[in-house]
Every structure is written in structure tokens, then in C-alpha cells.
Scaffold this active site. Structure first.
Site, PDB file in Angstrom:
ATOM      1  N   ASP A 390      51.308  61.836  67.468  1.00 58.72           N
ATOM      2  CA  ASP A 390      52.017  60.969  67.625  1.00 58.72           C
ATOM      3  C   ASP A 390      53.894  61.682  67.985  1.00 58.72           C
ATOM      4  O   ASP A 390      53.778  62.517  67.841  1.00 58.72           O
ATOM      5  CB  ASP A 390      51.787  60.342  66.351  1.00 58.72           C
ATOM      6  CG  ASP A 390      53.249  58.719  66.191  1.00 58.72           C
ATOM      7  OD1 ASP A 390      53.493  58.300  67.054  1.00 58.72           O
ATOM      8  OD2 ASP A 390      53.680  59.007  64.569  1.00 58.72           O
ATOM      9  N   ASP A 587      52.392  61.036  61.321  1.00 61.13           N
ATOM     10  CA  ASP A 587      52.835  60.937  59.755  1.00 61.13           C
ATOM     11  C   ASP A 587      51.738  60.501  59.032  1.00 61.13           C
ATOM     12  O   ASP A 587      52.606  60.596  58.143  1.00 61.13           O
ATOM     13  CB  ASP A 587      54.132  60.202  59.878  1.00 61.13           C
ATOM     14  CG  ASP A 587      53.777  59.238  61.103  1.00 61.13           C
ATOM     15  OD1 ASP A 587      53.460  58.459  60.335  1.00 61.13           O
ATOM     16  OD2 ASP A 587      55.380  58.610  61.231  1.00 61.13           O
ATOM     17  N   ASP A 591      49.945  55.413  61.985  1.00 54.53           N
ATOM     18  CA  ASP A 591      49.037  56.036  62.566  1.00 54.53           C
ATOM     19  C   ASP A 591      47.530  56.584  61.979  1.00 54.53           C
ATOM     20  O   ASP A 591      46.512  57.216  62.535  1.00 54.53           O
ATOM     21  CB  ASP A 591      49.362  57.673  62.775  1.00 54.53           C
ATOM     22  CG  ASP A 591      50.977  57.961  63.285  1.00 54.53           C
ATOM     23  OD1 ASP A 591      50.907  57.063  64.472  1.00 54.53           O
ATOM     24  OD2 ASP A 591      51.546  58.370  63.536  1.00 54.53           O
TER      25      ASP A 591
END
Length: 690
Positions: A390, A587, A591
Site C-alpha cells: 500500500d 498500515d 488495508d
């Protein structure tokens, strides 16, 4: 009802337990008197106590076994004087002395092994102790029979030396497990014994384990923090390296959270205890580590299965060797050969080859602030081929800076502040920090707060429905962006900033833009991952513009932008369909779906919240360099495990073949078994040098 566990060794007690007073009127359950004796003499419990006990048993057994061995050398020459009645009488006395010296060794070292060869439910256990017990006690009882019938077949030195060598091997194995678990013990020792409690304006020294919720404690420079709490007064730098793996001290001031066991390098802190002891970060770490150490990797389960089939096969081979040599050379040769086959085939090295390397690997990961939640996860991590990242909070800094805020009026900004306080998203935290710096107040009433993954948040603020989110969220509600705000959005994208909108059910009310910075360690981490020949992809909900910046600055070719959470999942599924093991780094907040879908989910910046359900691995810090580090460790562990298993197999194949020829004595077979285990232990310790 669950079985009681032995206070000393932790083994479930299937029958009636023995209860002994261990001091101060505390009575505990023990599985046998031996465990109670170990506890009383060493004061150590678990693996550490067992290691000391094995060393003590080895010393006692070795002393007697060497006397037995030396006296036995006299018996070897007794046939030289068959017509000397005095010599023969002395030989008979020597035999009885050897019998008397051998018996304590058989009781102290042999009985526990013999006991472990039998099961309360299945009568006979097929384990390594079965082979050792059959070999050692066969030699002993044959020798006892020979003493009382005046036969020459005396093998007391063989029986005792087998047990002495096996006990030494067990000591090596147990002490190596103690070393593998030293990190957990270091964590336990971190908590200070005493704390300075502030009560009625006075400083009172109390035991740290007596602290409770709401207590106020004072920590001075150089002292350890005794409990998890919040700073009420003071400031200073705290060393949190044992929890996070980061050597750089962390600045602490009012309202910051601090953790038990960390060290205040300078300054002073007045702390309020905010959690019960079982919820302290340090105790959660220790509890999780114990759970992880009880898990089994697939390779570990395979070795267990092989051992289960291997032992009956070896008993059959031993019986076959006995039958063959009984016909060819008589009873004694048959017995010696069959004992050699049993002892050389003991798969001690094979059975500890995988778990020992895994234990050490997991401990090393903990030391670096990498929480790998199971031995199976560590093994799978070594096979990762593709790794997804991400962007926000992972490749870029976790907390962004607010660049611009434009809204219809200040009341809208205030309401947005109140709503964002309910979220833990990095953008929300940044905006809250910005509002605090502007001295805005958050006294609004917020109800029905809800998170829309990949879009934004909503809630009723002072009776008005309010949304904060991205452009896709606005489109979803069928709203249009005013021209003035649209121009700010385009300018933000040119500057690689993130635009977030404030709106209600009818219109867009404002915009917030966030500037973001690629982490300093990101280029180093990506370069290291490329050297490890991993395929790297970035999945982000941001615009194509920032995707191009990532490609240029980090050299990552595959960057997918404008993705919703379900789009990220689809990308991960596509890669998994190519029969590849896939990892996802995020994180751990927005996510969660993608982390759960990947084979290995890696949540970054979890701090002390190491229980993220969506992640297989939690990184205490935000340091991206930990990602290639953990893959290096996993690959090193895998190499060590396969080396251990390969050499254990080779050793067994060669050793068994040689023993079947009748050219290997039982003592040499037992010695070879110990040397094989020592090789596996030494090879496993190499994991520490990763």
C-alpha cells in the site's frame, strides 16, 4: 476437566499428582518426585530447570559409568586365568561391584526414559525413548542374569554409557532450547521490581506488581518505567528498543503513552497507570510469544509424521538383525547388533532439526520488533515471490501534513475536526493534529460514526449528516464538486498531494489537501527486495500522478492507482492464481481486507497493538527496511532446516547400514547419535548470524 500440569516441567499429569510445599506455604502439583527435587535444588522451572537437571544427572552418571567401564576392562582379561581360583573369586566380586554401581545409573537415568516409552492409553509409545530403553535395559538385564548365573556376558558398561551419552545429548538439546527462548526471559526481566508511587503528596516505594489502574507513579532519569500509562507531567527521551527493535530514543511529553520495561534516558515523568497488568504491552508480547512457540510449521508436522512411521520400521529392522545374527553367530552377537541398530537409528537430530531453527528464528524476529504469528507463517514467508505495498503510511510517511484547508465556513472545519477524531486513519490523525495546532475546539456531538473502506467516513455531527472522503465517495452519492474546489484539487494532484472532501447529502462543503513524503528508508528497502529477486507492486487509491512519482523515485514498474479495497483484492487474487505465494504490506488500518486476502499479511506501524487480526506479521515500527530483513531471516531458517534434515537422513542411512553388518558397537552408536544431535544444534544456532 483439564489435566493438571506439573509445576516444574509443565507436562500434563494424567494420573494422581504429587503435591509438595515449595516454600511460603505454597503447595504445587508435580508429576514425579524427580521434578520436585529439581525445583528444590536448582530453583529453576521449565526448560532452564530441566537443562540444569540433565547436566547434574550426566555428571553423576558419568562418574559411576567411568568406574564401571574401568572395572569392566579387568573382566575382559579374566579368561586369561581360568585355572586360578583366587582370580576367579576376585572376578566374581568385581561383577557384583559393577552391578551395584550400574544400578543407580539405570534408576536415575534409565527409569525416566523407560517411563516415557509407555503410555497410559496405548501401552507402548513409539518414540525415540522406546529405542533407547530397549537397547539399554536389554544390556542391563542380560548382564544381571549373567552375574547370578556366572555367565561371561557382562555389558554393564554398554548399558550405563548409552544412558550417559543420551543424557548428555538431552542436556545439549534442552540448553539450546533455553537459549532460543532467552528473548522472552529478557522481556520478563525488563519490568522493574520496585516503583515510586505518588500518594497524598508523598513518594512511596512499592512492588511494581502491586500497581493498579489509576495509580500515579514517578519515573526519574535512568529508571525503568514500571507500568503502561499516560504521561501527566514532565518530558524526556525513552529507550523502547526492547519492544520496537529501534535503537533511537523516543521523545515523550504530556498525554503520550509509555510502556512497562522501557527506560527513561533523561528527564522525569509522572505517569498514570491506564491498563491492568495482563494488558501491558510487555505482557502481551510474552503471551503471544508463548502461543507462537507452540505452533507448528508444515515442515515440523512432516517430521513428526516421518518419525511415527520411522520408529516401527527400525524396531522391525532391529528384530530382523537379531534373528539373522542369532543364526549366524549366536545370542550375544545378535543382541549387540540389534542394540546398535536401535541406538544409531534414534531420530533425535531429525526431530529437533526443524523446531529448534524455527524457535531461534521467531526469537530473532521478536528482537527486531517483527511479530511473526506462528512457525507456519515464518516458513511460508520464505517462499514469497510477489510482494504488494500500500502507499500511504507504508511507502510514504504515515502521518501527512495538511497543506490547505478550504471550507464554506469555520463551523464546517470544526465539525470535520469532531468527525475525524473518531477515526484512526493516518489522514484523520494528521487533520486532528492540524486542528489542535490552530486551537480549534472539538465539542460537537457525534453519532452513528461509520467507516467506508476505500472511500471515507460518515457521521451525524450536531444533528447534521456529514461525510469526509475521496472523489469516488462524492461520485457514489451523485454530487458535483464546485469549480473553486475542483481547481484546488487539480493543483493538489500536480503537487502530488492527496485531496479529501467535506460534504453532506446535498453539496460539497470543503476540501483538505495533504502533502506526503516518501520515506527515507523506502529506496533502501525496495533495492534490497529487488536483490532478493522479489516481484514488487504498489496498490494505491491515489491518482495516477503520484503513481508516476513512485515509479520515478523508487524504480517500481508496476504501480496501480485509483484502486478501491475490492480492486486491491482482485489484484492479489490474480497473482495468487499464478501459483505464487503473495505478501501484502499495509498500515493495518484501511488495508485489512487486502492483508487478509494475501498469503502473508504484513501490518506496519502497529506500535504495541500487535494483535491485528488481519495480519500474519505485525511490525512494531514504521521502518520499511524490516520487510527485506524478515524475508532474509525466513530464508536463512528454511536453509538451516533443510540442511538439518538432509544430514540427519544421511547419518541415519549410513549408520543403520553399518550397524546391520555387525561392525558397530552400541557405545559407538550412542556416541554417533549424540554427535549428530550436536551438529543439528550447532547448525541451528547459525540462524542467529543471519
Amino acid at each position: 476437566m483439564a489435566n493438571k500440569e506439573c509445576y516444574q516441567c509443565g507436562i500434563p499429569i494424567t494420573g494422581k499428582s504429587l503435591r509438595y510445599d515449595i516454600g511460603n506455604g505454597q503447595v504445587e502439583d508435580f508429576c514425579c518426585f524427580g521434578c520436585y527435587l529439581i525445583n528444590k535444588t536448582t530453583g529453576l522451572r521449565g526448560e532452564e530447570g530441566n537443562a540444569v537437571a540433565f547436566l547434574g544427572k550426566f555428571g553423576f552418571g558419568y562418574f559411576l559409568a567411568m568406574i564401571v567401564f574401568m572395572l569392566s576392562t579387568y573382566l575382559y582379561g579374566a579368561h586369561m586365568t581360568p585355572d586360578d581360583p583366587e582370580a576367579q573369586a576376585f572376578t566374581k566380586v568385581i561383577k557384583y561391584i559393577i552391578l551395584i554401581l550400574s544400578t543407580p545409573v539405570m534408576i536415575l537415568l534409565g527409569i525416566p526414559i523407560l517411563k516415557n516409552s509407555f503410555s497410559r492409553h496405548n501401552w507402548l509409545n513409539f518414540n525415540t525413548d522406546t529405542l533407547i530403553a530397549i537397547g539399554a535395559f536389554s544390556a542391563y538385564f542380560l548382564s544381571v542374569y549373567s552375574v547370578f548365573t556366572n555367565k561371561p556376558s557382562i555389558y554393564f558398561e554398554t548399558a550405563t554409557m548409552i544412558l550417559v551419552l543420551v543424557t548428555f545429548g538431552r542436556y545439549l538439546e534442552t540448553s539450546s532450547r533455553v537459549k532460543a527462548s532467552n528473548f522472552a526471559k529478557q522481556l520478563l526481566r525488563l519490568v522493574p521490581q520496585k516503583a515510586t508511587l505518588l500518594k497524598d503528596g508523598k513518594e512511596i516505594e512499592v512492588n511494581a506488581d502491586k500497581l493498579k489502574l489509576g495509580d500515579i507513579v514517578l519515573v526519574k532519569e535512568g529508571e525503568k518505567i514500571p507500568a503502561d500509562g499516560i504521561v501527566l507531567e514532565g518530558n524526556g527521551y525513552v529507550d523502547e528498543s526492547m519492544l520496537t527493535g529501534e535503537s533511537k530514543p523516543v521523545s515523550k511529553k504530556e498525554e503520550d503513552e509509555v510502556y512497562a520495561g522501557t527506560i527513561l534516558n533523561n528527564g522525569f515523568l509522572k505517569i498514570k497507570v491506564i491498563k491492568p497488568q495482563e494488558e501491558w504491552a510487555l505482557n502481551k508480547f510474552i503471551k503471544m510469544m508463548k502461543e507462537i512457540r507452540n505452533s507448528k510449521a508444515p515442515i515440523n508436522r512432516i517430521t513428526d509424521t516421518v518419525s511415527a512411521y520411522f520408529l516401527p520400521v527400525m524396531l522391525s529392522l532391529s528384530a530382523g538383525a537379531f534373528a539373522y545374527w542369532y543364526v549366524e553367530a549366536g545370542f550375544e552377537k545378535a543382541l549387540i547388533t540389534s542394540m546398535s541398530v536401535l541406538l544409531i537409528s534414534c531420530p533425535c537430530a531429525f526431530s529437533i532439526g526443524a523446531p529448534l531453527a524455527l524457535w531461534i528464528g521467531l526469537s530473532e524476529a521478536f528482537r527486531e520488533g517483527i511479530i511473526i504469528k506462528g512457525a507456519d507463517v515464518l516458513e511460508k514467508l520464505s517462499s514469497v515471490k510477489t510482494i504488494f505495498f500500500d502507499k500511504t503510511g507504508t511507502i510514504t510517511e504515515r502521518f501527512l501534513m495538511v497543506s490547505k484547508v478550504k471550507a464554506k465556513d469555520e463551523d464546517i472545519i470544526k465539525k470535520a475536526y469532531c468527525l475525524e477524531k473518531m477515526s484512526q486513519h493516518p489522514l484523520a490523525i494528521s487533520f486532528v493534529y492540524y486542528c489542535k495546532s490552530k486551537n480549534l475546539t472539538a465539542d460537537c456531538n457525534v453519532k452513528d460514526f461509520k467507516t467506508h473502506f476505500g472511500y471515507g467516513i460518515e457521521g451525524i455531527v450536531n444533528g447534521e449528516k456529514l461525510y469526509i472522503g475521496n472523489k469516488q465517495f462524492i461520485s457514489k452519492l451523485g454530487l458535483t464538486i464546485p469549480q473553486q474546489l475542483e481547481e484546488i484539487e487539480k493543483e493538489a494532484e500536480k503537487n502530488a498531494e492527496i485531496p479529501v472532501f467535506i460534504f453532506n447529502d446535498k453539496q460539497v462543503l470543503g476540501i483538505i489537501t495533504f502533502s506526503q513524503k516518501i520515506k527515507d528508508e523506502a529506496p533502501i528497502a525496495i533495492k534490497a527486495l529487488k536483490k532478493l529477486k522479489l516481484k514488487i507492486k504498489v496498490l494505491t487509491g491515489d491518482t495516477e500522478y503520484f503513481a508516476r512519482i513512485i515509479k520515478e523515485k523508487l524504480g517500481i514498474e508496476e504501480v496501480k492507482a485509483n484502486l478501491l479495497p475490492e480492486d486491491k483484492i482482485k489484484e492479489i487474487e490474480k497473482e495468487k492464481q499464478k501459483a505464487k505465494v503473495v505478501a501484502m504490506v499495509g498500515d493495518g488500518i484501511n488495508d485489512a481486507p487486502a492483508l487478509a486476502k494475501a498469503d502473508i499479511g504484513i501490518a506496519m506501524g502497529c506500535g504495541t497493538d500487535i494483535t491485528k487480526e488481519s495480519a500474519n506479521i505485525s511490525l512494531v515500527s514504521d521502518d520499511l527496511r524490516k520487510v527485506p530483513l524478515m524475508i532474509l531471516l525466513a530464508r536463512k531458517v528454511k536453509r538451516v532446516i533443510y540442511t538439518n534434515i538432509f544430514w540427519a537422513f544421511i547419518y541415519n542411512i549410513i549408520g543403520i547400514g553399518y550397524a546391520l553388518t555387525g561392525n558397530l558397537s552400541p557405545i559407538l552408536a550412542a556416541l554417533a547419535m549424540v554427535l549428530s544431535s550436536a551438529f543439528v544444534i550447532g547448525n541451528s544456532i547459525r540462524v542467529k548470524n543471519w
